[in-house]
Design an enzyme around this catalytic site. Structure first.
Site, mmCIF file in Angstrom:
data_model
loop_
_atom_site.group_PDB
_atom_site.id
_atom_site.type_symbol
_atom_site.label_atom_id
_atom_site.label_comp_id
_atom_site.label_asym_id
_atom_site.label_seq_id
_atom_site.Cartn_x
_atom_site.Cartn_y
_atom_site.Cartn_z
ATOM 1 N N GLY A 17 -42.183 -2.590 -2.277
ATOM 2 C CA GLY A 17 -42.145 -1.812 -3.405
ATOM 3 C C GLY A 17 -41.529 -2.623 -4.367
ATOM 4 O O GLY A 17 -40.781 -1.904 -5.268
ATOM 5 N N ALA A 18 -41.727 -3.825 -4.668
ATOM 6 C CA ALA A 18 -40.876 -4.569 -5.657
ATOM 7 C C ALA A 18 -41.690 -4.530 -7.048
ATOM 8 O O ALA A 18 -41.180 -5.347 -7.963
ATOM 9 C CB ALA A 18 -40.334 -5.932 -5.280
ATOM 10 N N GLY A 23 -36.650 -1.805 -6.304
ATOM 11 C CA GLY A 23 -37.126 -2.905 -5.659
ATOM 12 C C GLY A 23 -37.184 -4.163 -6.684
ATOM 13 O O GLY A 23 -36.534 -5.023 -6.407
ATOM 14 N N LYS A 42 -48.289 -2.178 -3.543
ATOM 15 C CA LYS A 42 -49.555 -1.871 -3.714
ATOM 16 C C LYS A 42 -50.222 -2.014 -5.054
ATOM 17 O O LYS A 42 -51.338 -2.152 -5.077
ATOM 18 C CB LYS A 42 -49.748 -0.233 -3.201
ATOM 19 C CG LYS A 42 -49.425 -0.048 -1.888
ATOM 20 C CD LYS A 42 -49.798 1.379 -1.644
ATOM 21 C CE LYS A 42 -49.146 2.704 -2.606
ATOM 22 N NZ LYS A 42 -49.757 4.031 -2.334
ATOM 23 N N ASP A 74 -49.849 -2.384 1.162
ATOM 24 C CA ASP A 74 -49.453 -1.214 1.485
ATOM 25 C C ASP A 74 -48.928 -1.122 3.046
ATOM 26 O O ASP A 74 -49.459 -1.527 3.882
ATOM 27 C CB ASP A 74 -50.672 -0.422 1.672
ATOM 28 C CG ASP A 74 -50.640 1.225 1.790
ATOM 29 O OD1 ASP A 74 -49.691 1.350 2.454
ATOM 30 O OD2 ASP A 74 -51.482 1.870 1.673
ATOM 31 N N TYR A 168 -39.109 15.133 4.811
ATOM 32 C CA TYR A 168 -38.656 13.936 4.170
ATOM 33 C C TYR A 168 -37.603 13.417 4.934
ATOM 34 O O TYR A 168 -37.342 12.308 5.046
ATOM 35 C CB TYR A 168 -38.415 14.508 2.699
ATOM 36 C CG TYR A 168 -37.589 13.369 1.732
ATOM 37 C CD1 TYR A 168 -38.491 12.171 1.611
ATOM 38 C CD2 TYR A 168 -36.360 13.429 1.388
ATOM 39 C CE1 TYR A 168 -37.908 11.120 0.674
ATOM 40 C CE2 TYR A 168 -35.791 12.685 0.510
ATOM 41 C CZ TYR A 168 -36.169 11.316 0.439
ATOM 42 O OH TYR A 168 -35.778 10.334 -0.272
ATOM 43 N N LYS A 172 -36.978 9.503 6.071
ATOM 44 C CA LYS A 172 -35.848 8.688 5.618
ATOM 45 C C LYS A 172 -34.910 8.210 6.777
ATOM 46 O O LYS A 172 -34.393 7.242 6.919
ATOM 47 C CB LYS A 172 -35.047 9.287 4.442
ATOM 48 C CG LYS A 172 -35.914 9.513 3.337
ATOM 49 C CD LYS A 172 -36.354 8.068 2.877
ATOM 50 C CE LYS A 172 -35.221 7.184 2.349
ATOM 51 N NZ LYS A 172 -35.961 6.063 1.501
#
Length: 418
Positions: A17-18, A23, A42, A74, A168, A172
């Site tokens: 996720g950078a 990220g 992605k 992904d 959620y 997490k």
């Protein structure tokens, strides 16, 4: 802000996720040392509403002094993860640091969370973190500075953090349980830790959740990047920790946190999963009429809404309605209010010109909001932010969350009139 020391020069950092947000901020911080950054995300093509792709992030990383390898990943796809890891090892010779940053969020209760959203959060947050870690660990074990850093919260079992968004929280906490298990499993070989912000961080996700104006209650992504950098500098023996960004930066000697604020001096929105708020956050939140999520109320209880306050609030709302507001909103809201002047009210922003009234709406409500009359009046007068009310359990929402967020814009327009 925390200065770079060159500690990560030549290190290879694999970040999920950078392409944007936290990220990318961590990637740019490491790049300033001359690190090699694997951008595992992605977004290969520009999103119509969100900035950045893996390729634009790569250019920024190079400009900051690092080397970049953009990879389409992904984290739900094990083959894409494995391919990116292989490319990273082939290009840079190994992997020294893994940052599990990719995450999905839906702040909805059990009955309002579609199975598709449940699967998304479980597969991205928990499963994605586990599989990415598994793929990187053989190479991390060969590194002298091996770290895994998950952007996940402390394992706080207070039911408050489950009742509003159970799926959620489970997803997490799955990331956090990876820290708990892998830190022990790979003790002495890989440092495995979690990092979580004290306050809300301004990202695209926060804009989506908090709506217009929420950025003033947030800190910049830089605080998380600096905190991550502090962790990367530590030895492998520093493992199994659940770290709060502000705390570790204080240990590093940082005293001025206003530099991280989007709007210095403005009260900050506490993040999820933390029971205790620092005095600074509590004091500033109180000055704006907000209450941090689990602050013990030992002082006098808040004053009750004045007689007719709800009716007066709705009157002002009605006077402010327009065809433009109705056209922009297109939703029917139902309010279940408890306490003095309570009962069921509705706000119809679908019918021409809009309408309000006592009782249930003639058409099915898109959003049902439950709260006390005191909090209702505070929200429409700007003394209590809807996001804060929701996070603290003062506001319960059923229905379309996107339409619920739209209502905050209308509340902001009411502030000067109430």
């Amino acid at each position: 802000m925390l200065p770079n020391t060159g500690k990560l020069a030549g290190c290879t950092v694999f970040i999920t996720g950078a392409s944007r947000g936290i990220g990318k901020a961590i990637a740019l911080k490491a790049a300033k040392d001359g690190a090699n950054i694997v951008i595992a995300a992605k977004t290969a093509q520009a999103h119509p509403k969100l900035p950045g792709t893996i390729y634009t992030a790569a250019e920024e990383i190079k400009a900051a002094g690092g080397k970049a390898l953009p990879c389409i990943v992904d984290v739900r796809d094990e083959e894409q993860i494995s391919s990116a890891v292989e490319k990273a090892v082939e290009k840079f010779g190994g992997i020294d640091i893994l940052v599990n940053n990719a995450s999905a969020i839906s702040l909805t209760n059990t009955l309002e969370t579609p199975t598709k959203k449940v699967d998304l959060m479980m597969n991205v947050n928990t499963r994605g973190t586990y599989l990415t870690s598994k793929a990187c660990i053989p190479y991390l074990k060969k590194s002298k500075v091996a770290h895994i850093l998950n952007l996940s919260p402390p394992l706080n079992l207070n039911p408050l953090w489950f009742k509003q968004h159970c799926a959620y929280t489970i997803a997490k906490y799955g990331m956090s349980m990876c820290v708990l298990g892998m830190a022990e499993e790979f003790k002495g070989e890989i440092a495995v830790n979690a990092l979580w912000p004290r306050t809300a961080i301004h990202t695209a996700a926060m804009d989506m959740l908090g709506g217009s104006g929420v950025e003033s209650q947030c800190r910049k992504v830089d605080i998380m990047a600096d905190a991550a950098y502090c962790i990367f500098k530590k030895p492998k023996s520093f493992t199994g920790n659940f770290i709060i960004d502000e705390n570790i930066l204080k240990e590093e000697g940082i005293k001025n946190f206003d530099v991280y604020a989007i709007t210095p001096g403005h009260p900050l929105l506490p993040d999820f999963f933390l029971d205790e708020q620092p005095a600074m956050v509590t004091k500033k939140a109180d000055s704006y009429g907000a209450v941090p999520e689990l602050k013990e109320e030992k002082t006098q209880p808040p004053p009750k809404a004045r007689s007719g306050a709800v009716e007066e609030t709705f009157r002002i709302v009605k006077d402010s309605l327009s065809d433009d507001i109705v056209k922009a909103t297109q939703a029917v809201y139902q309010f279940e209010l408890s306490g003095e002047d309570g009962g069921t009210w509705f706000l119809d922003l679908k019918s021409k010109g809009g309408n309000i009234g006592y009782g249930e709406p003639s058409d099915q409500a898109d959003v049902v909001m439950s709260m006390s009359t005191d909090d209702f009046v505070k929200m429409f007068s700007g003394k209590l932010k809807p996001t804060m009310a929701f996070m603290s359990g003062k506001l319960k929402i059923k229905g379309n969350m996107a339409l619920a967020i739209k209502l905050e814009k209308l509340m902001n327009q009411m502030n000067s009139k109430l």
